[in-house]
Design a protein around this motif. Structure first.
Motif, PDB file in Angstrom:
ATOM      1  N   VAL A 192      27.701  42.719  49.683  1.00  0.00           N
ATOM      2  CA  VAL A 192      26.882  43.431  50.671  1.00  0.00           C
ATOM      3  C   VAL A 192      26.594  42.541  51.876  1.00  0.00           C
ATOM      4  CG1 VAL A 192      24.626  44.483  51.075  1.00  0.00           C
ATOM      5  CG2 VAL A 192      25.845  44.943  48.948  1.00  0.00           C
ATOM      6  N   LEU A 193      26.251  41.284  51.637  1.00  0.00           N
ATOM      7  CA  LEU A 193      25.933  40.377  52.739  1.00  0.00           C
ATOM      8  C   LEU A 193      27.129  40.117  53.642  1.00  0.00           C
ATOM      9  CD1 LEU A 193      23.702  37.706  50.915  1.00  0.00           C
ATOM     10  CD2 LEU A 193      22.959  39.599  52.360  1.00  0.00           C
ATOM     11  N   PHE A 194      28.329  40.087  53.063  1.00  0.00           N
ATOM     12  CA  PHE A 194      29.511  39.737  53.846  1.00  0.00           C
ATOM     13  C   PHE A 194      30.269  40.948  54.383  1.00  0.00           C
ATOM     14  CE2 PHE A 194      28.821  35.661  51.845  1.00  0.00           C
ATOM     15  CZ  PHE A 194      29.283  34.758  52.776  1.00  0.00           C
ATOM     16  N   PHE A 195      30.350  42.032  53.610  1.00  0.00           N
ATOM     17  CA  PHE A 195      31.265  43.122  53.940  1.00  0.00           C
ATOM     18  C   PHE A 195      30.583  44.420  54.338  1.00  0.00           C
ATOM     19  CE2 PHE A 195      33.787  40.331  51.220  1.00  0.00           C
ATOM     20  CZ  PHE A 195      34.972  40.243  51.931  1.00  0.00           C
ATOM     21  N   SER A 196      29.276  44.499  54.347  1.00  0.00           N
ATOM     22  CA  SER A 196      28.604  45.724  54.766  1.00  0.00           C
ATOM     23  C   SER A 196      28.733  45.898  56.282  1.00  0.00           C
ATOM     24  CB  SER A 196      27.127  45.676  54.364  1.00  0.00           C
ATOM     25  OG  SER A 196      26.459  44.641  55.062  1.00  0.00           O
ATOM     26  N   PRO A 197      28.514  47.114  56.812  1.00  0.00           N
ATOM     27  CA  PRO A 197      28.615  47.324  58.265  1.00  0.00           C
ATOM     28  C   PRO A 197      27.696  46.426  59.079  1.00  0.00           C
ATOM     29  CG  PRO A 197      28.614  49.420  57.118  1.00  0.00           C
ATOM     30  CD  PRO A 197      28.331  48.372  56.072  1.00  0.00           C
ATOM     31  N   SER A 198      26.614  45.956  58.492  1.00  0.00           N
ATOM     32  CA  SER A 198      25.718  45.022  59.183  1.00  0.00           C
ATOM     33  C   SER A 198      25.831  43.611  58.630  1.00  0.00           C
ATOM     34  CB  SER A 198      24.273  45.504  59.068  1.00  0.00           C
ATOM     35  OG  SER A 198      23.897  45.604  57.692  1.00  0.00           O
ATOM     36  N   GLY A 199      26.923  43.326  57.908  1.00  0.00           N
ATOM     37  CA  GLY A 199      27.086  42.032  57.267  1.00  0.00           C
ATOM     38  C   GLY A 199      27.676  40.974  58.185  1.00  0.00           C
ATOM     39  N   TRP A 200      28.019  39.844  57.561  1.00  0.00           N
ATOM     40  CA  TRP A 200      28.451  38.668  58.323  1.00  0.00           C
ATOM     41  C   TRP A 200      29.804  38.908  58.995  1.00  0.00           C
ATOM     42  CZ3 TRP A 200      32.410  35.003  58.218  1.00  0.00           C
ATOM     43  CH2 TRP A 200      32.163  33.832  58.942  1.00  0.00           C
ATOM     44  N   PHE A 201      30.765  39.432  58.271  1.00  0.00           N
ATOM     45  CA  PHE A 201      32.092  39.663  58.855  1.00  0.00           C
ATOM     46  C   PHE A 201      32.037  40.693  59.979  1.00  0.00           C
ATOM     47  CE2 PHE A 201      33.742  38.031  54.679  1.00  0.00           C
ATOM     48  CZ  PHE A 201      34.380  36.921  55.210  1.00  0.00           C
ATOM     49  N   SER A 202      31.217  41.717  59.821  1.00  0.00           N
ATOM     50  CA  SER A 202      31.075  42.719  60.877  1.00  0.00           C
ATOM     51  C   SER A 202      30.474  42.114  62.131  1.00  0.00           C
ATOM     52  CB  SER A 202      30.203  43.875  60.382  1.00  0.00           C
ATOM     53  OG  SER A 202      30.020  44.830  61.394  1.00  0.00           O
ATOM     54  N   ALA A 203      29.471  41.234  61.957  1.00  0.00           N
ATOM     55  CA  ALA A 203      28.857  40.592  63.113  1.00  0.00           C
ATOM     56  C   ALA A 203      29.841  39.668  63.825  1.00  0.00           C
ATOM     57  CB  ALA A 203      27.618  39.811  62.673  1.00  0.00           C
ATOM     58  N   VAL A 204      30.655  38.942  63.056  1.00  0.00           N
ATOM     59  CA  VAL A 204      31.652  38.063  63.673  1.00  0.00           C
ATOM     60  C   VAL A 204      32.702  38.877  64.413  1.00  0.00           C
ATOM     61  CG1 VAL A 204      33.496  36.417  63.169  1.00  0.00           C
ATOM     62  CG2 VAL A 204      31.296  36.210  62.005  1.00  0.00           C
ATOM     63  N   LEU A 205      33.151  39.981  63.811  1.00  0.00           N
ATOM     64  CA  LEU A 205      34.170  40.810  64.447  1.00  0.00           C
ATOM     65  C   LEU A 205      33.665  41.434  65.736  1.00  0.00           C
ATOM     66  CD1 LEU A 205      37.051  41.946  64.138  1.00  0.00           C
ATOM     67  CD2 LEU A 205      36.057  43.893  62.923  1.00  0.00           C
ATOM     68  N   GLU A 206      32.419  41.875  65.743  1.00  0.00           N
ATOM     69  CA  GLU A 206      31.867  42.482  66.953  1.00  0.00           C
ATOM     70  C   GLU A 206      31.657  41.469  68.063  1.00  0.00           C
ATOM     71  OE1 GLU A 206      28.326  44.444  65.776  1.00  0.00           O
ATOM     72  OE2 GLU A 206      29.359  46.072  64.706  1.00  0.00           O
ATOM     73  N   SER A 207      31.508  40.206  67.717  1.00  0.00           N
ATOM     74  CA  SER A 207      31.318  39.168  68.739  1.00  0.00           C
ATOM     75  C   SER A 207      32.623  38.755  69.410  1.00  0.00           C
ATOM     76  CB  SER A 207      30.656  37.937  68.120  1.00  0.00           C
ATOM     77  OG  SER A 207      31.509  37.340  67.145  1.00  0.00           O
ATOM     78  N   LEU A 208      33.747  39.130  68.846  1.00  0.00           N
ATOM     79  CA  LEU A 208      35.041  38.775  69.413  1.00  0.00           C
ATOM     80  C   LEU A 208      35.454  39.782  70.483  1.00  0.00           C
ATOM     81  CD1 LEU A 208      37.008  37.854  66.148  1.00  0.00           C
ATOM     82  CD2 LEU A 208      35.883  36.291  67.747  1.00  0.00           C
ATOM     83  N   PRO A 209      36.119  39.319  71.540  1.00  0.00           N
ATOM     84  CA  PRO A 209      36.584  40.248  72.567  1.00  0.00           C
ATOM     85  C   PRO A 209      37.734  41.111  72.055  1.00  0.00           C
ATOM     86  CG  PRO A 209      37.382  38.031  73.022  1.00  0.00           C
ATOM     87  CD  PRO A 209      36.414  37.915  71.866  1.00  0.00           C
TER      88      PRO A 209
END
Length: 284
Positions: free
Chosen positions: A111-128
């Protein structure tokens, strides 16, 4: 004779535990699943006519089969690739460390890593020019549940297969190569006769365990279709009193299915072992 009696005495504590706890639980569940009227199997008939049960059973078998199959493939590949490194305790500890983590904690990590508000989602949204992160938690395909079981059960596969690979006489591989065998043929003739039966037994253990597990699908699954243990929990505790016999009947059906699968698979494994041993003796 003495060896058989000694083996029975060694198994006596486990058999006593199974009879007192597991056997008693199954007996109570079966007795409570029966109907008090003339048709004592009415609850089972009602269960088999419900689409909710069949949808739950289908998704449970799907999750258990995919998770088990992928865990076996990955664990077998890791074992046969790195078994020489696993002779040291440091590598063994690194490979088996995920087994120390409870399944509920492992699901929460997903949940912490793969949820829509998780870590991977936050990293992906920060990328251009990055897209949206796929839904892997509480998704209808149970991808989050499958990912959780894969990274939890791969170390168990390695644990079970590692002694097998460390006991194989690898001179047979050299003989096979000298005779022109390579690739899958070499794997089938040298490794699979030893690793195959253990792999089948590990498949049985993981499949039955995942089929009856509750905590991971309860945290990462969806409300419909819910896996069988989650649906049984809802019917037993959250529904009316009339649903409790259906919940008990559902778990009895799941237990019967697991026992039947275990018998068939273990019979096939033992038959394959006897056939292979006869072939080895005749070749010798």
């Amino acid at each position: 004779m003495f060896s058989s009696a000694r083996s029975f005495l060694l198994l006596a504590p486990l058999l006593l535990f199974m009879i007192l706890f597991v056997g008693q639980g199954l007996y109570r569940a079966f007795s409570e699943s029966l109907h008090a009227g003339d048709n004592f199997l009415e609850n089972y008939e009602q269960l088999f006519t419900q689409g909710t049960f069949w949808s739950s059973l289908q998704i449970s078998v799907y999750v258990a089969f995919v998770s088990t199959l992928l865990s076996l493939i990955i664990g077998l590949w890791i074992t046969r690739t790195l078994f020489r490194l696993f002779r040291t305790d440091q590598w063994k500890l690194a490979a088996w460390f995920p087994m120390l983590i409870p399944h509920f904690v492992a699901a929460y990590i997903i949940v912490l890593f793969f949820s829509p508000s998780g870590w991977f989602s936050a990293v992906l949204e920060s990328l251009p020019l990055a897209g949206t992160f796929p839904v892997l938690v509480n998704d209808p395909l149970y991808l989050g549940v499958i990912i959780t079981y894969i990274w939890k059960e791969v170390p168990f596969v390695v644990l079970m297969l590692l002694p097998v690979y460390q006991e194989i006489d690898w001179r047979m591989e050299e003989v096979g190569r000298s005779l022109g065998a390579k690739g899958f043929t070499l794997f089938r003739t040298v490794e699979w006769p030893w690793a195959g039966p253990v792999t089948a037994e590990v498949f049985l253990i993981l499949f039955v365990f995942i089929l009856g597990a509750f905590e991971v699908p309860a945290l990462l699954g969806v409300t419909y279709p819910a896996m069988v243990p989650v649906l049984a929990f809802e019917w037993f505790y959250q529904g009316g009193w009339s649903n409790r016999p259906l919940a008990q009947a559902m778990m009895i059906v799941l237990t019967f299915f697991s026992v039947l699968l275990s018998f068939c698979l273990l019979y096939a494994v033992q038959r394959s072992r006897r056939k292979w041993m006869k072939g080895g003796k005749s070749n010798a």
